[in-house]
Design an enzyme around this catalytic site. Structure first.
Site, short mmCIF file in Angstrom:
data_model
loop_
_atom_site.label_atom_id
_atom_site.label_comp_id
_atom_site.label_asym_id
_atom_site.label_seq_id
_atom_site.Cartn_x
_atom_site.Cartn_y
_atom_site.Cartn_z
N ASP A 97 6.05 -1.94 -1.80
CA ASP A 97 5.42 -1.42 -3.18
C ASP A 97 3.93 -0.73 -2.97
O ASP A 97 3.36 -0.84 -3.82
CB ASP A 97 4.74 -3.03 -3.59
CG ASP A 97 4.21 -4.03 -2.69
OD1 ASP A 97 3.80 -3.38 -1.78
OD2 ASP A 97 4.07 -5.15 -2.81
N GLU A 119 13.12 -4.77 0.64
CA GLU A 119 12.34 -5.99 -0.05
C GLU A 119 12.12 -5.65 -1.51
O GLU A 119 10.84 -5.80 -2.11
CB GLU A 119 10.71 -5.80 0.84
CG GLU A 119 9.93 -7.02 0.78
CD GLU A 119 8.64 -7.01 1.38
OE1 GLU A 119 8.50 -8.29 2.35
OE2 GLU A 119 7.86 -6.00 1.32
N GLU A 133 0.02 -2.34 -6.56
CA GLU A 133 1.34 -2.76 -5.83
C GLU A 133 2.58 -3.54 -7.05
O GLU A 133 3.74 -3.10 -6.81
CB GLU A 133 1.28 -3.94 -4.87
CG GLU A 133 0.63 -3.37 -3.49
CD GLU A 133 -1.01 -3.07 -3.74
OE1 GLU A 133 -1.58 -2.70 -2.68
OE2 GLU A 133 -1.59 -3.45 -4.62
N HIS A 211 -9.32 -12.91 5.18
CA HIS A 211 -10.03 -11.96 4.79
C HIS A 211 -9.81 -11.53 3.40
O HIS A 211 -10.46 -10.60 2.73
CB HIS A 211 -9.45 -10.82 5.59
CG HIS A 211 -8.34 -10.15 5.19
ND1 HIS A 211 -7.12 -10.65 6.09
CD2 HIS A 211 -7.89 -9.26 4.35
CE1 HIS A 211 -5.92 -9.82 5.52
NE2 HIS A 211 -6.54 -9.06 4.53
N ARG A 213 -10.23 -11.00 -0.44
CA ARG A 213 -11.19 -10.88 -1.50
C ARG A 213 -11.41 -11.92 -2.36
O ARG A 213 -12.38 -12.37 -3.10
CB ARG A 213 -11.20 -9.34 -2.26
CG ARG A 213 -12.00 -8.62 -2.00
CD ARG A 213 -11.91 -7.10 -2.75
NE ARG A 213 -11.98 -5.94 -1.65
CZ ARG A 213 -13.09 -5.39 -1.16
NH1 ARG A 213 -13.87 -5.68 -1.65
NH2 ARG A 213 -12.91 -4.40 -0.31
N HIS A 245 -11.51 -9.68 10.23
CA HIS A 245 -11.58 -8.43 9.71
C HIS A 245 -12.84 -7.67 9.57
O HIS A 245 -13.84 -8.24 9.73
CB HIS A 245 -11.18 -8.70 8.13
CG HIS A 245 -10.52 -7.56 7.38
ND1 HIS A 245 -11.40 -6.78 6.93
CD2 HIS A 245 -9.01 -7.35 7.14
CE1 HIS A 245 -10.52 -5.99 6.26
NE2 HIS A 245 -9.25 -5.96 6.47
#
Length: 368
Positions: A97, A119, A133, A211, A213, A245
């Protein structure tokens, strides 16, 4: 002979394309493969290409500082026009994506070349999340001629949009890549053992990745405090390894809560081969990563997903993973259960991975 063009440009795409390219190259009488990189991401992409010993035929080298979606899309689409004219492919493969996958599919459509979407069928149900995406997935789905869905749910998602022709459930090549990568590593494990020499693998190793957000703030502090409690509760029985990260918010929170704890190892982000080696030598995984939810069960590693929701519900339904959210008590309780209840651990470790058995690339080659 079918001329096949592979278009990709990020690390995750390279990982999932690599075993398919290898499989097609093993059948030179049936397929002539051409590899085109957009290099939407550069350094991380090159690491994977080198590890799998794949050399591109075209490298568009699109990555620029502060590039926008407009930049990648317009420059990449125009550059692909020339690639298509020179290669004259019978089929173009795109994966997932990314913006690269979208422009690869759009270029194929403009050139009236059938598009195979690897996928296919993942959906969140919200066009703006994840962005861009989800929009890319939807648009590629309606441009593609061959839909290679990883699971039944992905096929159902496509059917809900009226896409029912040439949809095939084949599993996910990420599992093929995992096994291929471990085979490469087995040829010489010394660099990996040396890199992780500070970790005692005679103890139960817990791999942590976190990690996202969406968890920043109190939820992410809860995750770190849960890790701190687990480290204290199990003391000398456990080694917790956390590749942290580079995001400053992640670094700050992890450092303030977990730095200095004897059995918690805060290390730099890992290249793909080092990550899968560590995963293979771990006891269980705490993560918010989508890829690891797919990979770890193939190695018999239970996964606790530290998110409130996941797009990969198939693993939850199959019992290979469990959604624990960002609640401190829930994370500690479920980790403790996996550490102390052998029957519960085995039930997750031995569950069948819904994302494939490592044979996806062969299935696709046979399909074509």
């Amino acid at each position: 002979m079918k001329k096949v063009l592979f278009v990709f440009g990020t690390r995750p795409e390279a990982i999932k394309m690599a075993p398919l390219i290898k499989e097609f190259n093993n059948n030179p009488d049936k397929f002539k493969c051409t590899i085109c990189l957009t290099a939407q991401h550069r350094q991380m992409l090159d690491q994977v290409m080198n590890f799998f010993s794949i050399t591109p035929d075209y490298d568009l080298n699109l990555m620029q500082p502060n590039q926008t979606l407009f930049d990648i899309t317009s420059k990449g689409l125009k550059a692909l026009e020339q690639v298509f004219e020179e290669v004259q492919p019978d089929l173009v493969f795109v994966q997932g994506d990314t913006t690269t996958a979208f422009i690869g599919g759009l270029a194929g459509f403009y050139k009236k070349v059938p598009v195979a979407h690897l996928e296919a069928g993942l959906r969140s149900g919200n066009k703006l999340s994840p962005f861009p995406e989800e929009g890319n997935r939807i648009m590629i789905g309606h441009l593609a001629s061959l839909h290679l869905a990883p699971t039944i749910l992905a096929k159902q998602n496509l059917a809900a949009e009226g896409i029912t022709k040439d949809v095939h459930i084949v599993g996910n090549t990420v599992i093929d890549a995992l096994f291929l990568g471990l085979d490469i590593i087995k040829e010489n494990e010394e660099p990996y053992k040396e890199y992780f020499k500070g970790i005692d693998f005679s103890k139960k190793v817990i791999l942590v990745t976190g990690h996202r957000r969406e968890s920043f703030g109190i939820p992410f502090e809860n995750i770190c405090n849960a890790i701190k409690e687990i480290a204290a509760a199990f003391g000398d029985e456990v080694e917790i390894v956390y590749p942290v990260h580079m995001n400053p918010s992640v670094q700050a929170t992890v450092g303030s809560i977990l730095k200095g704890i004897r059995n918690v190892h805060l290390i730099e982000p890992l290249d793909y081969p080092y990550l899968i080696w560590l995963m293979n030598n771990s006891h269980l995984v705490l993560t918010d990563s989508g890829g690891i939810q797919e990979e770890a069960p193939s190695l018999g590693k239970p996964v606790l997903v530290m998110r409130d929701v996941t797009e990969r519900t198939e693993g939850i339904d199959a019992g290979t993973a469990k959604l624990v959210g960002t609640d401190l008590d829930t994370i500690v309780r479920e980790t403790t259960r996996l550490m102390t209840d052998n029957h519960y651990y085995s039930s997750m470790a031995q569950a069948v991975n819904p994302y494939g058995d490592g044979q996806t690339s062969k299935k696709i080659a046979e399909l074509l």
